[in-house]
Design a protein around this motif. Sequence first.
Motif, PDB file in Angstrom:
ATOM      1  N   UNK A 295       2.706   9.576  15.167  1.00  0.00           N
ATOM      2  CA  UNK A 295       2.721   9.464  13.711  1.00  0.00           C
ATOM      3  C   UNK A 295       4.106   9.075  13.191  1.00  0.00           C
ATOM      4  N   UNK A 296       4.838   8.288  13.978  1.00  0.00           N
ATOM      5  CA  UNK A 296       6.196   7.942  13.583  1.00  0.00           C
ATOM      6  C   UNK A 296       6.273   7.192  12.251  1.00  0.00           C
ATOM      7  N   UNK A 297       5.398   6.202  11.953  1.00  0.00           N
ATOM      8  CA  UNK A 297       5.502   5.533  10.644  1.00  0.00           C
ATOM      9  C   UNK A 297       5.332   6.484   9.466  1.00  0.00           C
ATOM     10  N   UNK A 298       4.469   7.489   9.614  1.00  0.00           N
ATOM     11  CA  UNK A 298       4.273   8.454   8.538  1.00  0.00           C
ATOM     12  C   UNK A 298       5.513   9.326   8.334  1.00  0.00           C
ATOM     13  N   UNK A 299       6.156   9.718   9.422  1.00  0.00           N
ATOM     14  CA  UNK A 299       7.405  10.470   9.310  1.00  0.00           C
ATOM     15  C   UNK A 299       8.487   9.581   8.712  1.00  0.00           C
ATOM     16  N   UNK A 300       8.571   8.348   9.170  1.00  0.00           N
ATOM     17  CA  UNK A 300       9.587   7.407   8.712  1.00  0.00           C
ATOM     18  C   UNK A 300       9.455   7.096   7.221  1.00  0.00           C
ATOM     19  N   UNK A 301       8.244   7.185   6.690  1.00  0.00           N
ATOM     20  CA  UNK A 301       8.028   6.863   5.279  1.00  0.00           C
ATOM     21  C   UNK A 301       8.763   7.815   4.347  1.00  0.00           C
TER      22      UNK A 301
ATOM     23  N   UNK B 165       0.818  -1.212   0.000  1.00  0.00           N
ATOM     24  CA  UNK B 165       0.000   0.000   0.000  1.00  0.00           C
ATOM     25  C   UNK B 165       0.853   1.264   0.000  1.00  0.00           C
ATOM     26  N   UNK B 166       1.723   1.418  -1.004  1.00  0.00           N
ATOM     27  CA  UNK B 166       2.588   2.581  -1.101  1.00  0.00           C
ATOM     28  C   UNK B 166       2.023   3.657  -2.020  1.00  0.00           C
ATOM     29  N   UNK B 167       0.780   3.466  -2.492  1.00  0.00           N
ATOM     30  CA  UNK B 167       0.166   4.495  -3.326  1.00  0.00           C
ATOM     31  C   UNK B 167      -0.207   5.689  -2.453  1.00  0.00           C
ATOM     32  N   UNK B 168       0.372   6.839  -2.777  1.00  0.00           N
ATOM     33  CA  UNK B 168       0.149   8.033  -1.970  1.00  0.00           C
ATOM     34  C   UNK B 168       0.375   9.278  -2.810  1.00  0.00           C
ATOM     35  N   UNK B 169      -0.338  10.330  -2.478  1.00  0.00           N
ATOM     36  CA  UNK B 169      -0.142  11.604  -3.161  1.00  0.00           C
ATOM     37  C   UNK B 169       1.084  12.341  -2.658  1.00  0.00           C
ATOM     38  N   UNK B 170       1.650  11.879  -1.539  1.00  0.00           N
ATOM     39  CA  UNK B 170       2.804  12.540  -0.944  1.00  0.00           C
ATOM     40  C   UNK B 170       4.099  11.788  -1.290  1.00  0.00           C
TER      41      UNK B 170
ATOM     42  N   UNK C 234       3.841   2.622   5.404  1.00  0.00           N
ATOM     43  CA  UNK C 234       4.042   4.065   5.464  1.00  0.00           C
ATOM     44  C   UNK C 234       2.968   4.756   6.298  1.00  0.00           C
ATOM     45  N   UNK C 235       2.043   3.969   6.826  1.00  0.00           N
ATOM     46  CA  UNK C 235       0.977   4.520   7.674  1.00  0.00           C
ATOM     47  C   UNK C 235       0.817   3.635   8.905  1.00  0.00           C
ATOM     48  N   UNK C 236       0.618   4.264  10.044  1.00  0.00           N
ATOM     49  CA  UNK C 236       0.463   3.530  11.303  1.00  0.00           C
ATOM     50  C   UNK C 236      -0.738   2.590  11.226  1.00  0.00           C
TER      51      UNK C 236
END
Length: 451
Positions: free
Chosen positions: A248-254, A33-38, A107-109
């Motif tokens: 939100x560490x996983x989001x920062x880590x991504x 699930x790495x599809x992201x607008x960011x 990439x998301x918690x």
Amino acid sequence: MDVEGRTSNANDNSLTHNPEHVQEKDIPNDSYDLSTAHTIDRDSWQQVGLMLVTGFNCGWIFSFSNLIMVPLGWTWGVILLFVVGFYTAYANWLLAAFHFIDGRRFIRYRDLMGFVYGKKMYHLTWISQFLTLLLENMGFILLGGKALKEINAEFSDSPLRLQYYIAITGAAYLIFSFSIPTLSSMRNWLGASAVITLAYIVFLLIVVVKDGKSNTNKDFTITGSKVNKVFNSFGAISAIIVTNTSGMLPEIQSTLRKPAVKNMRKALYSQFTVGILFYYGVTIIGYWAYGSMVSSYLPENLSGPRWINVIVNVIVFLQSIVSQHMFVAPIHEALDTRFLEIDKGMHSGKNFKRLFLLRICFYTRNTFVAAAFPFMGDFVNLLGSFSLVPLTFMFPSMLFLKIKGKGARIEKKAWHWINIIFSFLLTIATTISALRFIIDNIQKYQFFADA
């Protein structure tokens, strides 16, 4: 988002924790699930470390002397600052290790918890995290409004109502978040944020130390009944947690380049060494200078000169524009990924209009709520209680037991079970304390109070 389809391995005991070297392989077919607008997988650990240091040294540090030290006093205040700080650093260090599982990157918690524990845990994590981030953003809007009102108060005996400044702050945040839509795009702003962060802390500490030396009648007495002291102490613990973690560490880590685990831990070392030196330093020195009379917004205690107070509040406002963007990024990412065309530029074509509309809707709602409930301390205590405690302490231990528990030694299993049970009890206690604060303030103030 089809969570059930993606969590088919949730009850599979064959889940394995990837060693660091797995990240070095090119495994796009195994990505999860790495599809992201960011943007992901691009930033250096130095950039993320600087973002963490400046983000956690935002203007909210000016409330911590009142929220942490006043209810706890010197002995327990200093002890719990360092114990909770160390415990929080360990929990984040542990969570960073689970960025890769079974060759999949998370990439998301919520995706991480959903993959390991199933659909219900996905939704629980999603709700807990987004509630925390929403409260954080409202708190930032209130912080910016408070700083602007303090500036106005220096030049007028009858400053405008706080709500006007809250509206100005919400508009400023909206413009920045539209112009700089992702965490990675903050790169060129972090250096300036670091400079002004250091500037306002230094300016403030000069005056605070001067005031502390001249203040010979300091009172460090902890007031209130025994029951109130207990609940106020749990509120203080919530505030300490908020000083150190975001949920939100996983989001920062991504956003980090490979190896993401090692680089995330390097960034955390920056936060819990350089970063903690500043926000703990302001917390302790502010209490030393003013005792139990320290304000919930430290610049209100400054004796002058006037230009120092004006400069500090101007910089607090400017710095908060950058800092708030880090803490709300996962919500922006979810909205942008859902409504934008992710294969096109964020400011191109239809995305330009959609992005602007998303930011307007988000900040209009949050600004309205912040204006209606202008109680700064309550935001800190509440977001540090029922949602941030589980996200920080409970969930990483749950991940460890599910992924590595089968082969772990008995003492490690016992340690993580203790973490889970303790976090659960702490969540209950801190939530009750936060609700008592809110009920008390609702009785004191009307909606849209000029607090």
